[in-house]
Motif scaffolding. Structure first.
Motif, mmCIF file in Angstrom:
data_model
loop_
_atom_site.group_PDB
_atom_site.id
_atom_site.type_symbol
_atom_site.label_atom_id
_atom_site.label_comp_id
_atom_site.label_asym_id
_atom_site.label_seq_id
_atom_site.Cartn_x
_atom_site.Cartn_y
_atom_site.Cartn_z
ATOM 1 N N HIS A 49 0.841 -1.203 0.000
ATOM 2 C CA HIS A 49 0.000 0.000 0.000
ATOM 3 C C HIS A 49 0.878 1.254 0.000
ATOM 4 N N TYR A 52 2.123 1.640 -3.494
ATOM 5 C CA TYR A 52 1.027 2.129 -4.328
ATOM 6 C C TYR A 52 0.846 3.635 -4.142
ATOM 7 N N GLU A 53 0.859 4.094 -2.896
ATOM 8 C CA GLU A 53 0.697 5.520 -2.608
ATOM 9 C C GLU A 53 1.838 6.346 -3.205
ATOM 10 N N GLN A 54 3.059 5.832 -3.130
ATOM 11 C CA GLN A 54 4.202 6.551 -3.702
ATOM 12 C C GLN A 54 4.076 6.663 -5.218
ATOM 13 N N ILE A 55 3.655 5.567 -5.856
ATOM 14 C CA ILE A 55 3.462 5.591 -7.313
ATOM 15 C C ILE A 55 2.369 6.596 -7.679
ATOM 16 N N GLN A 56 1.264 6.565 -6.943
ATOM 17 C CA GLN A 56 0.176 7.502 -7.208
ATOM 18 C C GLN A 56 0.634 8.953 -7.062
ATOM 19 N N GLN A 57 1.449 9.209 -6.048
ATOM 20 C CA GLN A 57 1.954 10.565 -5.820
ATOM 21 C C GLN A 57 2.812 11.030 -7.001
ATOM 22 N N GLU A 59 2.693 9.890 -10.102
ATOM 23 C CA GLU A 59 1.849 10.032 -11.291
ATOM 24 C C GLU A 59 0.931 11.253 -11.202
ATOM 25 N N ARG A 60 0.442 11.590 -10.011
ATOM 26 C CA ARG A 60 -0.383 12.794 -9.845
ATOM 27 C C ARG A 60 0.439 14.055 -10.138
ATOM 28 N N ILE A 77 9.250 4.296 -10.051
ATOM 29 C CA ILE A 77 8.013 3.510 -10.207
ATOM 30 C C ILE A 77 8.349 2.055 -10.483
ATOM 31 N N ARG A 81 7.279 -1.111 -8.155
ATOM 32 C CA ARG A 81 6.462 -2.199 -8.715
ATOM 33 C C ARG A 81 7.187 -3.539 -8.609
#
Length: 98
Positions: A49, A52-57, A59-60, A77, A81
């Motif tokens: 999780h 996932y949060e780091q990747i989302q950050q 990408e945002r 990323i 992954r």
């Protein structure tokens, strides 16, 4: 209504579950039910999780800035992954030998 078996076809991260869409009889609301193995649940709600949060950050930020990902961001990323894949593969292997 639908069954998605991610044990036979795991996600790219290596995550596996059984995902069901069911319609509740009286309300007719459609609900999602996920069935997990304990080791996968621990990973999903812990280290993965965070990944996932780091990747989302990352990408945002890229979307906000309206630009392509930098080489460093892509590498970050990919590293996150790969770590998730290794965690899930390690968890899955314990069920294969049990």
């Amino acid at each position: 209504m639908r069954i998605k078996n991610n044990f036979t076809t795991p996600k790219a991260s290596g995550y596996r579950d059984l995902n069901l869409l069911v319609r509740l009889p009286e309300s007719k609301i459609i609900a999602e039910v996920q069935l997990h193995l304990e080791a996968f649940s621990v990973i999903k709600n812990g280290k993965e999780h965070d990944n996932y949060e780091q990747i989302q950050q990352i990408e945002r930020l890229q979307l906000t800035d309206n630009r392509e990902l930098s080489e460093i961001e892509v590498a970050s990323i990919n590293k996150l992954r790969k770590e998730s894949q290794q965690l899930y593969q390690q968890a899955w292997s314990q069920y294969l030998t049990a």
